[in-house]
Design a protein around this motif. Structure first.
Motif, PDB file in Angstrom:
ATOM      1  N   ALA A 168       0.918  -1.194  -0.038  1.00  0.00           N
ATOM      2  CA  ALA A 168       0.115   0.302   0.073  1.00  0.00           C
ATOM      3  C   ALA A 168       0.858   1.191  -0.100  1.00  0.00           C
ATOM      4  O   ALA A 168       2.000   1.256   0.478  1.00  0.00           O
ATOM      5  CB  ALA A 168      -0.847  -0.056   1.354  1.00  0.00           C
ATOM      6  N   LEU A 169       0.309   2.142  -0.564  1.00  0.00           N
ATOM      7  CA  LEU A 169       1.062   3.597  -0.578  1.00  0.00           C
ATOM      8  C   LEU A 169       0.519   4.554   0.419  1.00  0.00           C
ATOM      9  O   LEU A 169      -0.411   4.543   0.622  1.00  0.00           O
ATOM     10  CB  LEU A 169       0.787   4.249  -2.082  1.00  0.00           C
ATOM     11  CG  LEU A 169       1.575   3.333  -3.130  1.00  0.00           C
ATOM     12  CD1 LEU A 169       1.202   4.258  -4.471  1.00  0.00           C
ATOM     13  CD2 LEU A 169       2.837   3.142  -3.078  1.00  0.00           C
ATOM     14  N   LEU A 176       4.824   6.450  -8.259  1.00  0.00           N
ATOM     15  CA  LEU A 176       4.529   5.163  -7.569  1.00  0.00           C
ATOM     16  C   LEU A 176       3.422   4.286  -8.486  1.00  0.00           C
ATOM     17  O   LEU A 176       3.584   3.219  -8.948  1.00  0.00           O
ATOM     18  CB  LEU A 176       4.410   4.934  -6.190  1.00  0.00           C
ATOM     19  CG  LEU A 176       5.476   5.010  -5.441  1.00  0.00           C
ATOM     20  CD1 LEU A 176       6.297   3.672  -5.417  1.00  0.00           C
ATOM     21  CD2 LEU A 176       6.575   6.259  -5.612  1.00  0.00           C
ATOM     22  N   GLN A 177       2.416   5.198  -8.572  1.00  0.00           N
ATOM     23  CA  GLN A 177       1.052   4.371  -9.275  1.00  0.00           C
ATOM     24  C   GLN A 177       1.598   3.949 -10.774  1.00  0.00           C
ATOM     25  O   GLN A 177       1.185   3.006 -11.281  1.00  0.00           O
ATOM     26  CB  GLN A 177      -0.050   5.320  -9.197  1.00  0.00           C
ATOM     27  CG  GLN A 177      -0.853   5.419  -7.835  1.00  0.00           C
ATOM     28  CD  GLN A 177      -1.832   6.202  -7.860  1.00  0.00           C
ATOM     29  OE1 GLN A 177      -1.809   7.351  -8.421  1.00  0.00           O
ATOM     30  NE2 GLN A 177      -2.618   5.740  -7.024  1.00  0.00           N
ATOM     31  N   SER A 178       2.299   4.779 -11.511  1.00  0.00           N
ATOM     32  CA  SER A 178       2.789   4.700 -12.874  1.00  0.00           C
ATOM     33  C   SER A 178       3.639   3.400 -13.152  1.00  0.00           C
ATOM     34  O   SER A 178       3.728   2.895 -13.990  1.00  0.00           O
ATOM     35  CB  SER A 178       3.120   5.898 -13.548  1.00  0.00           C
ATOM     36  OG  SER A 178       4.440   6.156 -12.859  1.00  0.00           O
ATOM     37  N   LEU A 179       4.329   3.345 -11.883  1.00  0.00           N
ATOM     38  CA  LEU A 179       5.638   2.240 -11.907  1.00  0.00           C
ATOM     39  C   LEU A 179       4.960   0.734 -11.641  1.00  0.00           C
ATOM     40  O   LEU A 179       5.367  -0.378 -12.166  1.00  0.00           O
ATOM     41  CB  LEU A 179       6.497   2.677 -10.884  1.00  0.00           C
ATOM     42  CG  LEU A 179       7.594   1.623 -10.701  1.00  0.00           C
ATOM     43  CD1 LEU A 179       8.360   1.436 -11.952  1.00  0.00           C
ATOM     44  CD2 LEU A 179       8.626   2.076  -9.536  1.00  0.00           C
ATOM     45  N   PRO A 204      -3.203  -1.591  -9.654  1.00  0.00           N
ATOM     46  CA  PRO A 204      -3.441  -0.447  -8.482  1.00  0.00           C
ATOM     47  C   PRO A 204      -3.521  -1.076  -7.263  1.00  0.00           C
ATOM     48  O   PRO A 204      -3.626  -2.228  -7.006  1.00  0.00           O
ATOM     49  CB  PRO A 204      -5.056  -0.231  -8.908  1.00  0.00           C
ATOM     50  CG  PRO A 204      -5.196  -0.659 -10.197  1.00  0.00           C
ATOM     51  CD  PRO A 204      -4.391  -1.875 -10.563  1.00  0.00           C
ATOM     52  N   VAL A 205      -2.886  -0.187  -6.390  1.00  0.00           N
ATOM     53  CA  VAL A 205      -2.863  -0.543  -4.753  1.00  0.00           C
ATOM     54  C   VAL A 205      -3.701   0.568  -4.076  1.00  0.00           C
ATOM     55  O   VAL A 205      -3.808   1.766  -4.531  1.00  0.00           O
ATOM     56  CB  VAL A 205      -1.154  -0.640  -4.669  1.00  0.00           C
ATOM     57  CG1 VAL A 205      -0.584  -1.757  -5.345  1.00  0.00           C
ATOM     58  CG2 VAL A 205      -0.583   0.781  -4.691  1.00  0.00           C
ATOM     59  N   ALA A 206      -3.662   0.249  -2.960  1.00  0.00           N
ATOM     60  CA  ALA A 206      -4.486   1.080  -1.992  1.00  0.00           C
ATOM     61  C   ALA A 206      -3.599   2.295  -1.793  1.00  0.00           C
ATOM     62  O   ALA A 206      -2.410   1.925  -1.460  1.00  0.00           O
ATOM     63  CB  ALA A 206      -4.890   0.517  -0.575  1.00  0.00           C
ATOM     64  N   VAL A 207      -4.191   3.552  -1.367  1.00  0.00           N
ATOM     65  CA  VAL A 207      -3.497   4.699  -0.916  1.00  0.00           C
ATOM     66  C   VAL A 207      -4.109   5.163   0.188  1.00  0.00           C
ATOM     67  O   VAL A 207      -5.304   5.796   0.157  1.00  0.00           O
ATOM     68  CB  VAL A 207      -3.529   5.667  -2.090  1.00  0.00           C
ATOM     69  CG1 VAL A 207      -2.588   7.087  -1.832  1.00  0.00           C
ATOM     70  CG2 VAL A 207      -2.812   5.285  -3.390  1.00  0.00           C
ATOM     71  N   HIS A 208      -3.259   4.922   1.338  1.00  0.00           N
ATOM     72  CA  HIS A 208      -3.930   5.681   2.809  1.00  0.00           C
ATOM     73  C   HIS A 208      -2.969   6.995   2.998  1.00  0.00           C
ATOM     74  O   HIS A 208      -1.937   7.150   2.169  1.00  0.00           O
ATOM     75  CB  HIS A 208      -3.594   4.598   3.766  1.00  0.00           C
ATOM     76  CG  HIS A 208      -4.261   3.344   3.442  1.00  0.00           C
ATOM     77  ND1 HIS A 208      -5.502   2.943   3.132  1.00  0.00           N
ATOM     78  CD2 HIS A 208      -3.699   2.128   3.183  1.00  0.00           C
ATOM     79  CE1 HIS A 208      -5.911   1.815   3.059  1.00  0.00           C
ATOM     80  NE2 HIS A 208      -4.662   1.141   2.889  1.00  0.00           N
ATOM     81  N   HIS A 251      -5.052  -6.768   3.759  1.00  0.00           N
ATOM     82  CA  HIS A 251      -4.223  -5.908   4.306  1.00  0.00           C
ATOM     83  C   HIS A 251      -2.812  -6.124   3.839  1.00  0.00           C
ATOM     84  O   HIS A 251      -2.363  -7.177   3.309  1.00  0.00           O
ATOM     85  CB  HIS A 251      -4.086  -6.286   5.868  1.00  0.00           C
ATOM     86  CG  HIS A 251      -3.607  -5.417   6.681  1.00  0.00           C
ATOM     87  ND1 HIS A 251      -2.218  -5.271   6.903  1.00  0.00           N
ATOM     88  CD2 HIS A 251      -3.934  -4.685   7.716  1.00  0.00           C
ATOM     89  CE1 HIS A 251      -1.875  -4.306   7.702  1.00  0.00           C
ATOM     90  NE2 HIS A 251      -2.845  -3.797   8.206  1.00  0.00           N
ATOM     91  N   PRO A 252      -1.992  -4.937   3.598  1.00  0.00           N
ATOM     92  CA  PRO A 252      -0.616  -5.059   2.805  1.00  0.00           C
ATOM     93  C   PRO A 252       0.199  -5.695   3.871  1.00  0.00           C
ATOM     94  O   PRO A 252       0.209  -5.692   5.003  1.00  0.00           O
ATOM     95  CB  PRO A 252      -0.574  -3.315   2.416  1.00  0.00           C
ATOM     96  CG  PRO A 252      -1.168  -2.839   3.748  1.00  0.00           C
ATOM     97  CD  PRO A 252      -2.452  -3.517   3.845  1.00  0.00           C
ATOM     98  N   ASP A 253       1.418  -6.374   2.918  1.00  0.00           N
ATOM     99  CA  ASP A 253       2.324  -6.807   3.844  1.00  0.00           C
ATOM    100  C   ASP A 253       3.406  -5.798   3.861  1.00  0.00           C
ATOM    101  O   ASP A 253       4.237  -5.481   5.014  1.00  0.00           O
ATOM    102  CB  ASP A 253       3.127  -7.820   3.104  1.00  0.00           C
ATOM    103  CG  ASP A 253       2.098  -9.161   3.057  1.00  0.00           C
ATOM    104  OD1 ASP A 253       1.776  -9.633   3.975  1.00  0.00           O
ATOM    105  OD2 ASP A 253       1.811  -9.680   1.712  1.00  0.00           O
TER     106      ASP A 253
END
Length: 236
Positions: A82-83, A97-100, A104-108, A145-147
């Protein structure tokens, strides 16, 4: 004259020639908000490439077919991440980071500011979900939940904000925090590693490093207040 101790192995300072050249550009007082945003994005992208090449693994995710009908093995990255940008200036690194990342990942978001007199971090916003890995499912493969949390903050000056954010994320339940920054001070880097978490819990990847901070807690020579430069709030 005694030589300074080498940085811990969990601190990675980029030696990429393009990063060093772009740091020279972003330091300039003449770089406007648009130029500053572009440089933050570009440096973050390069540093993130270096960080994720070391921290992520490739795993098979099935099969697919090319336009000519040939079958191939599809791949993605692991583990779950997650970012977490630190408001405000960390927002300028999210697009890189999203372009790399391949998916898609969660952004908090975490909001922290430094109290001007003590320079201690004060949290004013936290939108991390309340759940923990153990409350979602007995099967860890089904957990959302992210690691790993990737903490985004352009500047690590005194290191206090980084320490507070790292501790918050580890308490939330991630196994590891990867910090990606544009510029840091030597003392701030060491403090973030030494006080942020235990062995193997924190890695810091940064574009460049200056030796010291001034009496206001600003990196010297540094690049000023990145949030103010990005959002045109200089002189507030």
């Amino acid at each position: 004259m005694a030589q300074p101790a080498p940085p811990p192995s969990s601190i990675h300072i980029s030696t990429h020639p393009c990063v060093r050249a772009k740091l020279s550009q972003i330091r300039s007082k003449d770089a406007n908000a648009r130029e500053t945003q572009s440089l933050v994005h570009e440096i973050a992208l390069i540093v993130a490439c270096e960080a994720l090449a070391s921290e992520l693994q490739t795993v098979s995710s099935g099969t697919g077919k090319t336009p000519l009908g040939y079958e191939y093995t599809t791949e993605t990255t692991s583990p779950k991440i997650a970012l977490v940008p630190i408001l405000r200036s960390g927002l300028g690194m999210v697009d890189a980071l999203q372009s790399l990342l391949p998916s898609p990942v969660a952004v908090h978001h975490l909001g922290l500011f430094r109290e001007p007199t003590t320079l201690q971090p004060v949290e004013y916003y936290n939108n991390l979900p309340y759940h923990r890995p153990s409350t979602l499912s007995a099967d860890p493969t089904l957990s959302l939940h992210p690691d790993i949390a990737i903490l985004l903050d352009p500047i690590i000056a005194t290191g206090g904000t980084s320490v507070a954010a790292i501790q918050t994320l580890l308490e939330w339940g991630v196994k590891k925090v990867i910090v990606i920054a544009i510029l840091a001070s030597e003392g701030g880097l060491r403090r973030a590693i030494e006080e942020g978490g235990g062995e193997g819990e924190v890695e810091i990847w940064v574009g460049g490093c200056d030796q010291e901070v001034d009496s206001r807690g600003m990196i010297r020579p540094g690049m000023g207040d990145v949030g103010d430069r990005l959002f045109l709030t200089i002189g507030k």
